[in-house]
Design an enzyme around this catalytic site. Structure first.
Site, PDB file in Angstrom:
ATOM      1  N   HIS A  25       2.565   1.475  -2.229  1.00 49.47           N
ATOM      2  CA  HIS A  25       2.097   2.816  -2.605  1.00 49.47           C
ATOM      3  C   HIS A  25       0.729   2.738  -3.286  1.00 49.47           C
ATOM      4  O   HIS A  25      -0.215   3.449  -2.910  1.00 49.47           O
ATOM      5  CB  HIS A  25       3.122   3.468  -3.535  1.00 49.47           C
ATOM      6  CG  HIS A  25       2.733   4.823  -4.025  1.00 49.47           C
ATOM      7  ND1 HIS A  25       3.441   5.964  -3.695  1.00 49.47           N
ATOM      8  CD2 HIS A  25       1.713   5.249  -4.821  1.00 49.47           C
ATOM      9  CE1 HIS A  25       2.871   7.011  -4.266  1.00 49.47           C
ATOM     10  NE2 HIS A  25       1.820   6.600  -4.969  1.00 49.47           N
ATOM     11  N   GLU A  26       0.628   1.871  -4.286  1.00 46.55           N
ATOM     12  CA  GLU A  26      -0.636   1.757  -5.017  1.00 46.55           C
ATOM     13  C   GLU A  26      -1.718   1.105  -4.161  1.00 46.55           C
ATOM     14  O   GLU A  26      -2.909   1.410  -4.314  1.00 46.55           O
ATOM     15  CB  GLU A  26      -0.423   0.964  -6.306  1.00 46.55           C
ATOM     16  CG  GLU A  26       0.611   1.562  -7.253  1.00 46.55           C
ATOM     17  CD  GLU A  26       0.316   3.012  -7.608  1.00 46.55           C
ATOM     18  OE1 GLU A  26      -0.868   3.404  -7.637  1.00 46.55           O
ATOM     19  OE2 GLU A  26       1.284   3.766  -7.858  1.00 46.55           O
ATOM     20  N   HIS A  68      -3.543   3.745  -2.189  1.00 46.62           N
ATOM     21  CA  HIS A  68      -4.564   4.424  -2.997  1.00 46.62           C
ATOM     22  C   HIS A  68      -5.834   3.569  -3.075  1.00 46.62           C
ATOM     23  O   HIS A  68      -6.956   4.078  -2.925  1.00 46.62           O
ATOM     24  CB  HIS A  68      -4.032   4.684  -4.410  1.00 46.62           C
ATOM     25  CG  HIS A  68      -3.092   5.837  -4.509  1.00 46.62           C
ATOM     26  ND1 HIS A  68      -3.436   7.119  -4.132  1.00 46.62           N
ATOM     27  CD2 HIS A  68      -1.808   5.912  -4.964  1.00 46.62           C
ATOM     28  CE1 HIS A  68      -2.411   7.931  -4.342  1.00 46.62           C
ATOM     29  NE2 HIS A  68      -1.406   7.221  -4.844  1.00 46.62           N
ATOM     30  N   HIS A 103      -2.058  12.462  -2.933  1.00 51.22           N
ATOM     31  CA  HIS A 103      -1.032  12.227  -1.909  1.00 51.22           C
ATOM     32  C   HIS A 103      -1.143  13.265  -0.793  1.00 51.22           C
ATOM     33  O   HIS A 103      -0.156  13.888  -0.399  1.00 51.22           O
ATOM     34  CB  HIS A 103       0.364  12.265  -2.535  1.00 51.22           C
ATOM     35  CG  HIS A 103       0.546  11.280  -3.644  1.00 51.22           C
ATOM     36  ND1 HIS A 103       0.643  11.650  -4.965  1.00 51.22           N
ATOM     37  CD2 HIS A 103       0.613   9.922  -3.620  1.00 51.22           C
ATOM     38  CE1 HIS A 103       0.786  10.569  -5.714  1.00 51.22           C
ATOM     39  NE2 HIS A 103       0.772   9.507  -4.920  1.00 51.22           N
TER      40      HIS A 103
END
Length: 352
Positions: free
Chosen positions: A115-116, A119, A139
């Site tokens: 997830h990170e 980003h 998101h």
């Protein structure tokens, strides 16, 4: 035209259609790490393989992955750092929460890492213009496209928000309560819970609205126990104040439960003369009884002629100590003698 999150996501997804040799090797290494039945995983090694497989080898040179013991509200965070000389963003730090993830399944750590990493990939590919989307969280459509593609490819579950609500709640041990109208209104009922000791104030985005709509004052009602290190660092005055607070809290709780302080007093006067007289009589009786026992003992176990051993003058204030002894009957003269002295009695009084 600047690259958007959607453009960067499409470029990354395209590399998954036909894997290169390097991607295939990275995928094999990932599978070996995830099938070794170990409860923990080396996030740094895994991050390097994910960079090759999913992120076009753009992350490792500029992204650092670390564990953070202070993250208690989110499982991970993508932190940007600026060059102090140019003032421009140059590096990215991915922080994973030690408190929230250390007791969770290994899959939660992996999903948070990916997830990170998404980003970080968008920040690099869009020249730090990573879109925050309509909700300001980053998101948007681009994030969801790439997250779904990676999840489908590797059988992951990359979500927008985590569900570690119980873990987060367990660390929110600093609690304040408002005494205004909002204390009876859902969903918070006037409570503010935080993992750090930061009281509600002007720095909170909702503070101005609270001042207008409620106007109440927040008072701290709960905080965690101090650690040994924190107690050792306190001054004597601070420790005394801490003890006073505990006593005050005890008194307040006792008043609340019983309506008055614990214990009762009598309205009858205390007669000191009667107390002294009763105490004197009791002491004299005990001393007299003690002397009788000692006299009887020496009468039986004294000299061979049965005479009493003269009592030495004693001070009435001295404490009399009585030692209990078992008496036995002499088989020759039938005299009762202390059990520990029977052999000496036979040798002296009845020599062979």
């Amino acid at each position: 035209m600047p690259v958007t999150d959607e453009d960067a996501a499409i470029h990354a997804i395209a590399t998954l259609e036909t894997l290169s040799e390097e991607q295939t090797s990275a995928l094999a290494s990932i599978n070996n790490l995830l099938t070794n039945d170990e409860p923990f995983v080396d996030i740094h090694e895994l991050f390097g393989y994910y960079d090759v497989l999913y992120f076009r080898k753009l992350l490792v040179p500029r992204v650092e992955v670390i564990w953070s013991p202070r993250l208690t509200l989110c499982a991970g965070i993508c932190e940007l750092s600026k060059d102090p000389e140019t003032g421009k963003f140059t590096r990215i730090r991915l922080k994973l929460s030690t408190p929230l993830l250390q007791y969770r399944p290994r899959s939660d750590t992996i999903n948070t890492l990916l997830h990170e990493a998404i980003h970080a990939y968008f920040f690099i590919t869009t020249s730090w213009r990573h879109s925050r989307g309509d909700d300001g969280t980053g998101h948007g459509i681009g994030f969801q496209l790439l997250a779904d593609a990676i999840s489908n490819h590797g059988n992951y579950e990359i979500t927008i928000y985590h569900t570690f609500h119980d873990e987060v709640e367990s660390y929110r041990t600093h609690v304040w309560r408002c005494d205004g109208p909002c204390k009876s209104q859902p969903p918070y009922f006037g409570l503010v819970k935080r993992s750090m000791n930061r009281s509600p104030g002007k720095s909170d985005t909702w503070w101005a609205r609270h001042e207008v709509e409620c106007g109440g004052t927040y008072t701290k009602i709960q905080e965690p126990e101090l650690t040994k290190k924190q107690r050792d660092a306190m001054s004597k005055k601070e420790r005394a104040g801490l003890q006073k607070n505990k006593i005050d809290a005890w008194v307040k709780n006792d008043r609340k439960e019983n309506g008055k302080l614990g214990g009762e007093t009598s309205d009858k006067p205390i007669l000191l003369e009667d107390e002294v007289e009763a105490l004197t009589k009791s002491t004299n009786k005990k001393r007299k009884a003690a002397r009788i026992v000692i006299d009887d003992f020496f009468t039986a176990a004294g000299t061979s002629n049965g005479q009493k051993r003269p009592r030495e003058d004693t001070n009435d204030d001295e404490m009399l100590v009585i030692e209990k002894k078992v008496l036995v009957e002499c088989p020759i003269c039938s005299l009762r003698v202390a059990e520990t002295e029977i052999n000496e009695h036979l040798d002296v009084v009845h020599p062979p």
